[in-house]
Design an enzyme around this catalytic site. Sequence first.
Site, PDB file in Angstrom:
ATOM      1  N   ARG A  48       0.821  -1.212   0.000  1.00 48.41           N
ATOM      2  CA  ARG A  48       0.000   0.000   0.000  1.00 48.41           C
ATOM      3  C   ARG A  48       0.858   1.267   0.000  1.00 48.41           C
ATOM      4  NH1 ARG A  48      -2.246  -3.748  -1.189  1.00 48.41           N
ATOM      5  NH2 ARG A  48      -4.168  -4.644  -0.377  1.00 48.41           N
ATOM      6  N   SER A  75     -11.207  -0.372   2.741  1.00 47.67           N
ATOM      7  CA  SER A  75     -10.439  -0.763   3.925  1.00 47.67           C
ATOM      8  C   SER A  75      -9.867   0.480   4.598  1.00 47.67           C
ATOM      9  CB  SER A  75      -9.301  -1.708   3.529  1.00 47.67           C
ATOM     10  OG  SER A  75      -9.820  -2.924   3.031  1.00 47.67           O
ATOM     11  N   GLU A 104      -5.137   3.425   5.922  1.00 46.96           N
ATOM     12  CA  GLU A 104      -5.026   3.150   4.488  1.00 46.96           C
ATOM     13  C   GLU A 104      -5.813   4.201   3.707  1.00 46.96           C
ATOM     14  OE1 GLU A 104      -6.368  -0.391   1.422  1.00 46.96           O
ATOM     15  OE2 GLU A 104      -5.373  -0.963   3.288  1.00 46.96           O
TER      16      GLU A 104
END
Length: 313
Positions: free
Chosen positions: A182, A231, A301
Amino acid sequence: MSQQALSENHLIHSLPPVRGSYKTDAHLAKVTWFKVGGPTDVLYTPADQDDLVHFLQDKPSDTPVLVIGVGSNLLIRDGGIPGVVIRLGPAFAKVEVSDETENQIISGAAALDVKVAKTAMKAGITGLEFLCGVPGTIGGALRMNAGAYGRETKDILVWAEAIDPKGNIKRFTPDQLGYAYRHCDLGSEWIFVRACFAGTPGNPDDIAARMKEIQDARGSTQPIKSRTGGSTFKNPDGNKAWQLIDKAGCRGLKIGDAQVSEQHCNFLINNDKASASDLENLGEEVRKRVKETSGIELHWEIKRLGHNKAVEQ
């Protein structure tokens, strides 16, 4: 006239003429999946890549600029975002099979991830199926090395093109982008505009079946019909964020109209009238409780942008 209006008028008159469109005092809540957040001074939709390059080359050097996609993994704070927000439009959403190299797909940054997966499926190219389980656009996937179901953007990327703040276009390989979980090393001031992805030959029926499995799994485990941002937290090494959140007793936790999803507790949802502050404060409370119960610090995130409070009129 308010100070904010004066500032806005000054900004719009300092920007170069474009073939695309400018919209002043644009309400960004309308373009994010959470449906929260304040305005931006100017929302710019480029007509095409040349128009975007022209804008970047000719705008005042001190003008704040930020690019957003469809707002699927974005929390814009209630005070909004100063300066110019760029939202890439249809000219950047084209997806096609490469006519130069077999089993490759060329996509604009504004194309939905699922559209790329479907294009690959129809062309008999496998390996890109996971994109149908990633909400948002290719630009966002490139920016955060998005992934799902065991694969990440870097696994299929051949090259990506981005424009720097002065309007220069450069092509990058995955290694040059410094991808990690990520994460992308390329500075946020660069704007992704196009990318090439590679797969391998496959049977369209088999690919379609795999995509259905992914979409069915996503629909049964995630609150995809709610106002959410995907998420919320990254998975810590060796752990699942949702399990840590669940063990901390946060499933269903609420602040105002913001709630930790009962269905998947690594998702925050806006039940109706939550503010961006409600959602961010809820996320911070979850982080606090997880730290207290497990000793593990969760990292966001979801991208959080803008000012916390609106400018007083």
